[in-house]
Design a protein around this motif. Structure first.
Motif, PDB file in Angstrom:
ATOM      1  N   TYR A 130      77.395  31.997  73.357  1.00  0.00           N
ATOM      2  CA  TYR A 130      78.276  31.125  72.188  1.00  0.00           C
ATOM      3  C   TYR A 130      77.506  29.724  71.963  1.00  0.00           C
ATOM      4  CZ  TYR A 130      81.588  28.229  69.622  1.00  0.00           C
ATOM      5  OH  TYR A 130      82.180  27.518  68.597  1.00  0.00           O
ATOM      6  N   PHE A 131      77.320  28.776  72.713  1.00  0.00           N
ATOM      7  CA  PHE A 131      76.554  27.631  72.629  1.00  0.00           C
ATOM      8  C   PHE A 131      75.300  27.742  72.190  1.00  0.00           C
ATOM      9  CE2 PHE A 131      80.420  26.052  75.275  1.00  0.00           C
ATOM     10  CZ  PHE A 131      80.711  25.359  74.448  1.00  0.00           C
ATOM     11  N   THR A 132      74.490  28.909  72.508  1.00  0.00           N
ATOM     12  CA  THR A 132      73.092  28.981  72.316  1.00  0.00           C
ATOM     13  C   THR A 132      73.112  29.474  70.852  1.00  0.00           C
ATOM     14  OG1 THR A 132      72.736  29.435  74.605  1.00  0.00           O
ATOM     15  CG2 THR A 132      71.063  30.211  72.708  1.00  0.00           C
ATOM     16  N   SER A 133      73.931  30.302  70.431  1.00  0.00           N
ATOM     17  CA  SER A 133      73.934  30.808  69.026  1.00  0.00           C
ATOM     18  C   SER A 133      74.369  29.509  68.195  1.00  0.00           C
ATOM     19  CB  SER A 133      74.749  31.847  68.610  1.00  0.00           C
ATOM     20  OG  SER A 133      76.279  31.488  69.255  1.00  0.00           O
ATOM     21  N   SER A 134      75.384  28.785  68.359  1.00  0.00           N
ATOM     22  CA  SER A 134      75.846  27.884  67.643  1.00  0.00           C
ATOM     23  C   SER A 134      74.615  26.692  67.537  1.00  0.00           C
ATOM     24  CB  SER A 134      77.032  27.117  67.919  1.00  0.00           C
ATOM     25  OG  SER A 134      76.667  26.561  69.314  1.00  0.00           O
ATOM     26  N   TYR A 135      73.834  26.533  68.587  1.00  0.00           N
ATOM     27  CA  TYR A 135      72.710  25.491  68.646  1.00  0.00           C
ATOM     28  C   TYR A 135      71.656  26.120  67.570  1.00  0.00           C
ATOM     29  CZ  TYR A 135      68.551  22.820  69.973  1.00  0.00           C
ATOM     30  OH  TYR A 135      67.595  21.999  69.929  1.00  0.00           O
ATOM     31  N   SER A 136      71.277  27.475  67.594  1.00  0.00           N
ATOM     32  CA  SER A 136      70.306  27.815  66.730  1.00  0.00           C
ATOM     33  C   SER A 136      70.914  27.895  65.369  1.00  0.00           C
ATOM     34  CB  SER A 136      69.787  29.343  67.109  1.00  0.00           C
ATOM     35  OG  SER A 136      70.805  30.280  67.244  1.00  0.00           O
ATOM     36  N   TYR A 137      72.087  28.107  64.966  1.00  0.00           N
ATOM     37  CA  TYR A 137      72.675  28.062  63.735  1.00  0.00           C
ATOM     38  C   TYR A 137      72.396  26.796  62.982  1.00  0.00           C
ATOM     39  CZ  TYR A 137      76.032  28.098  60.001  1.00  0.00           C
ATOM     40  OH  TYR A 137      76.749  28.311  58.722  1.00  0.00           O
ATOM     41  N   ALA A 138      72.603  25.764  63.815  1.00  0.00           N
ATOM     42  CA  ALA A 138      72.458  24.140  63.259  1.00  0.00           C
ATOM     43  C   ALA A 138      71.097  23.857  62.976  1.00  0.00           C
ATOM     44  CB  ALA A 138      72.981  23.539  64.414  1.00  0.00           C
ATOM     45  N   ARG A 139      70.175  24.752  63.398  1.00  0.00           N
ATOM     46  CA  ARG A 139      68.706  24.447  62.944  1.00  0.00           C
ATOM     47  C   ARG A 139      68.356  25.192  61.828  1.00  0.00           C
ATOM     48  NH1 ARG A 139      66.113  20.518  65.692  1.00  0.00           N
ATOM     49  NH2 ARG A 139      67.328  19.927  67.507  1.00  0.00           N
ATOM     50  N   THR A 140      69.211  25.948  61.047  1.00  0.00           N
ATOM     51  CA  THR A 140      68.884  26.803  60.057  1.00  0.00           C
ATOM     52  C   THR A 140      68.335  26.064  58.648  1.00  0.00           C
ATOM     53  OG1 THR A 140      70.364  28.549  60.598  1.00  0.00           O
ATOM     54  CG2 THR A 140      69.757  28.575  58.377  1.00  0.00           C
ATOM     55  N   THR A 141      67.203  26.385  58.132  1.00  0.00           N
ATOM     56  CA  THR A 141      66.730  25.772  56.630  1.00  0.00           C
ATOM     57  C   THR A 141      66.946  26.594  55.683  1.00  0.00           C
ATOM     58  OG1 THR A 141      65.235  24.400  58.203  1.00  0.00           O
ATOM     59  CG2 THR A 141      64.865  24.680  55.781  1.00  0.00           C
ATOM     60  N   LEU A 142      67.564  25.978  54.558  1.00  0.00           N
ATOM     61  CA  LEU A 142      67.814  27.080  53.383  1.00  0.00           C
ATOM     62  C   LEU A 142      66.586  26.462  52.372  1.00  0.00           C
ATOM     63  CD1 LEU A 142      69.521  28.939  52.116  1.00  0.00           C
ATOM     64  CD2 LEU A 142      70.948  27.001  51.228  1.00  0.00           C
ATOM     65  N   LYS A 143      65.966  27.333  51.883  1.00  0.00           N
ATOM     66  CA  LYS A 143      65.037  26.730  51.017  1.00  0.00           C
ATOM     67  C   LYS A 143      65.564  27.287  49.393  1.00  0.00           C
ATOM     68  CE  LYS A 143      61.075  28.073  53.955  1.00  0.00           C
ATOM     69  NZ  LYS A 143      59.753  28.788  54.314  1.00  0.00           N
ATOM     70  N   ILE A 144      65.808  26.076  48.661  1.00  0.00           N
ATOM     71  CA  ILE A 144      66.270  26.182  47.100  1.00  0.00           C
ATOM     72  C   ILE A 144      64.990  25.866  46.528  1.00  0.00           C
ATOM     73  CG2 ILE A 144      68.087  25.529  45.710  1.00  0.00           C
ATOM     74  CD1 ILE A 144      69.795  25.118  48.134  1.00  0.00           C
TER      75      ILE A 144
ATOM     76  N   GLN B 169      65.806  22.452  52.102  1.00  0.00           N
ATOM     77  CA  GLN B 169      64.654  22.050  51.422  1.00  0.00           C
ATOM     78  C   GLN B 169      64.521  22.336  50.021  1.00  0.00           C
ATOM     79  OE1 GLN B 169      61.404  24.023  53.704  1.00  0.00           O
ATOM     80  NE2 GLN B 169      59.846  23.713  51.917  1.00  0.00           N
ATOM     81  N   PHE B 170      64.286  21.453  49.150  1.00  0.00           N
ATOM     82  CA  PHE B 170      64.192  21.672  47.747  1.00  0.00           C
ATOM     83  C   PHE B 170      62.881  21.862  47.375  1.00  0.00           C
ATOM     84  CE2 PHE B 170      68.312  19.192  48.099  1.00  0.00           C
ATOM     85  CZ  PHE B 170      68.985  20.233  47.509  1.00  0.00           C
ATOM     86  N   ASP B 171      62.550  22.685  46.425  1.00  0.00           N
ATOM     87  CA  ASP B 171      61.244  22.944  45.941  1.00  0.00           C
ATOM     88  C   ASP B 171      61.228  22.923  44.474  1.00  0.00           C
ATOM     89  OD1 ASP B 171      58.437  23.380  46.082  1.00  0.00           O
ATOM     90  OD2 ASP B 171      58.679  25.611  46.766  1.00  0.00           O
TER      91      ASP B 171
END
Length: 104
Positions: free
Chosen positions: A24-38, A76-78
């Motif tokens: 649970y803690f590992t998955s929530s840590y990796s979720y926090a680092r997600t980058t959304l490219k818009i 991340q805006f493009d």
């Protein structure tokens, strides 16, 4: 089995519970680092969106940034042409595009 004052606890269950908590803690840590490219149109449409110092600014970007912070997602805006933004989303190079603003 481990005997306690009130009940018996199976060691396998304790290890299983520890593994689930760690995942649970590992998955929530990796979720926090997600980058959304818009992707957004490169033209300026103040106050909704405009470029300042090569950064996307405006009401729409403020809304997106605030929402992303609450979701613990990096944005991340493009800036590109509208047609290029559409192609990038279809090709998977961008996750989303915005905004359709009515102009004369």
């Amino acid at each position: 089995m481990i005997a306690t004052g009130f009940s018996r606890i199976n060691l396998k269950h304790v290890l299983y519970l520890c593994a689930v908590v760690c995942l649970y803690f590992t998955s929530s840590y990796s979720y926090a680092r997600t980058t959304l490219k818009i992707c957004h149109e490169a033209n300026n449409y103040p106050p909704y969106i405009y470029q300042q110092d090569n950064q996307a600014k405006g009401l729409l970007t403020d809304i997106i940034k605030t929402t992303a912070e609450n979701a613990k997602v990096t944005v991340q805006f493009d800036a590109k042409s509208w047609n290029r933004c559409q192609k990038d989303v279809k090709a998977g190079n961008s996750h989303a595009l915005f905004a359709m603003i009515k102009t004369p």
